[in-house]
Design an enzyme around this catalytic site. Structure first.
Site, PDB file in Angstrom:
ATOM      1  N   PRO A  88       0.824  -1.208   0.000  1.00  0.00           N
ATOM      2  CA  PRO A  88       0.000   0.000   0.000  1.00  0.00           C
ATOM      3  C   PRO A  88       0.864   1.266   0.000  1.00  0.00           C
ATOM      4  O   PRO A  88       0.411   2.351  -0.322  1.00  0.00           O
ATOM      5  CB  PRO A  88      -0.795  -0.097   1.311  1.00  0.00           C
ATOM      6  CG  PRO A  88      -0.452  -1.386   1.935  1.00  0.00           C
ATOM      7  CD  PRO A  88       0.684  -1.995   1.210  1.00  0.00           C
ATOM      8  N   GLU A 115       1.873  -7.756   7.815  1.00  0.00           N
ATOM      9  CA  GLU A 115       2.101  -6.318   7.692  1.00  0.00           C
ATOM     10  C   GLU A 115       3.187  -6.026   6.661  1.00  0.00           C
ATOM     11  O   GLU A 115       3.689  -4.907   6.584  1.00  0.00           O
ATOM     12  CB  GLU A 115       2.519  -5.734   9.050  1.00  0.00           C
ATOM     13  CG  GLU A 115       1.473  -5.857  10.152  1.00  0.00           C
ATOM     14  CD  GLU A 115       0.227  -5.046   9.858  1.00  0.00           C
ATOM     15  OE1 GLU A 115      -0.871  -5.618   9.936  1.00  0.00           O
ATOM     16  OE2 GLU A 115       0.366  -3.852   9.528  1.00  0.00           O
ATOM     17  N   ARG A 158      -1.384  -8.413 -21.300  1.00  0.00           N
ATOM     18  CA  ARG A 158      -2.251  -8.061 -22.431  1.00  0.00           C
ATOM     19  C   ARG A 158      -1.532  -7.167 -23.444  1.00  0.00           C
ATOM     20  O   ARG A 158      -1.978  -7.010 -24.573  1.00  0.00           O
ATOM     21  CB  ARG A 158      -3.535  -7.400 -21.973  1.00  0.00           C
ATOM     22  CG  ARG A 158      -3.375  -6.010 -21.389  1.00  0.00           C
ATOM     23  CD  ARG A 158      -4.672  -5.477 -20.844  1.00  0.00           C
ATOM     24  NE  ARG A 158      -5.614  -5.129 -21.892  1.00  0.00           N
ATOM     25  CZ  ARG A 158      -5.621  -3.944 -22.533  1.00  0.00           C
ATOM     26  NH1 ARG A 158      -4.717  -3.030 -22.246  1.00  0.00           N
ATOM     27  NH2 ARG A 158      -6.522  -3.681 -23.463  1.00  0.00           N
ATOM     28  N   ASP A 173      -6.963   1.581 -25.962  1.00  0.00           N
ATOM     29  CA  ASP A 173      -7.844   1.472 -24.798  1.00  0.00           C
ATOM     30  C   ASP A 173      -7.672   2.700 -23.905  1.00  0.00           C
ATOM     31  O   ASP A 173      -6.895   3.596 -24.193  1.00  0.00           O
ATOM     32  CB  ASP A 173      -7.569   0.172 -24.047  1.00  0.00           C
ATOM     33  CG  ASP A 173      -6.154   0.107 -23.530  1.00  0.00           C
ATOM     34  OD1 ASP A 173      -5.768  -0.943 -23.009  1.00  0.00           O
ATOM     35  OD2 ASP A 173      -5.433   1.118 -23.650  1.00  0.00           O
TER      36      ASP A 173
END
Ligand SMILES: N#Cc1ccccc1Cn1ccc2ccc(-c3cc(N)[nH]n3)cc21
Length: 243
Positions: A88, A115, A158, A173
């Site tokens: 994060p 963590e 992709r 895209d």
């Protein structure tokens, strides 16, 4: 491209064997190997975590186990590889990141849990000359790195030649021109009294292109004004600015 993923939950990565990515692996367009981190434990409990120095909630993943795993999966040496650690606290993973990584020969993903992973694992990898990227897939906290790896592997794979049936899909895209993609329609022409916009059925390719650009500009302005602000000065012409 070869992709290695190290995790204590190998089954979490099974979706990489499905559908488009599974077919790309079968066709030899990329290799994916998933490794159980517990393979590098030596105790009967196969312990991969321990209490954090300095106190605090939760547990931290032990450096010894990760060190042995990465020594084997990602040996230092001539073949360039990139170690990707989802967290994060990482730099944002974006389409630009995906495009850059699509040129790599090897990507190794380290899936943390608890963590996170003892910081010295990353320091040691960098000291061994390995590129280490700590990346976040969004401003929310997951339980571990596996889901983030699924997202990133799909976004990168992709873009590899031959993976998508139509290469234009990747070229056109969302984000390819810095804007969000506008709305799409298919048959029938009217569904629940809702009609496809006339311009899309008219066959005037210039008018269709203009309409699509206008819808993309409107949507981007409404949902992601930050992307508009990030465009280079010459990205919008007079017609764009009139939208
Ligand atoms: N680290 C950490 C951490 C820190 C505090 C609370 C919970 C966790 C759980 N966690 C353990 C591994 C791990 C990997 C990636 C993410 C992650 C990525 C994005 N974009 N969100 N969450 C979370 C991860």
């Amino acid at each position: 491209m070869r992709i290695d993923v190290v995790t204590i939950f190998p089954a979490y990565l099974d979706p990489l064997r499905e559908a488009l990515l599974g077919r790309a692996v079968e066709r030899g367009l990329l290799e994916i190997a998933v490794h159980d981190l517990r393979r590098w434990t030596h105790d009967v409990h196969q312990a991969v975590d321990d209490a954090p120095y300095g106190g605090g909630p939760g547990m931290v993943m032990r450096p010894q186990v990760w060190g042995e795993a990465l020594d084997e999966v990602l040996p230092a040496g001539p073949q360039p590889a990139r170690l990707v650690v989802p967290t994060p606290a990482g730099r944002p993973f974006t389409q630009t990141t995906a495009r850059a990584w699509a040129d790599e020969q090897r990507l190794v993903f380290a899936c943390g849990r608890y963590e996170g992973i003892d910081e010295r694992v990353l320091l040691d990898a960098r000291a061994r000359g390995i590129e280490v990227d700590e990346v976040s897939i969004g401003d929310y906290v997951l339980v571990g790195g596996e889901v983030a790896v699924l997202v990133m592997v799909e976004a990168v794979a992709r873009l590899l030649p031959g993976v998508l049936g139509n290469p234009r899909s990747a070229a056109e895209d969302s984000f390819s021109d810095g804007l969000l993609e506008g709305p799409s329609y298919t048959r029938p022409e009217t569904w629940r009294e809702l009609a496809v916009p006339d311009v899309l059925r008219g066959g005037n390719h210039a008018a269709i292109a203009r309409w699509r650009r206008d819808r993309a500009l409107e949507r981007t302005r409404d949902r992601r004004p930050d992307l508009l602000d990030a465009l280079p000065p010459d990205a919008l012409d007079a017609a764009d600015r009139a939208v």
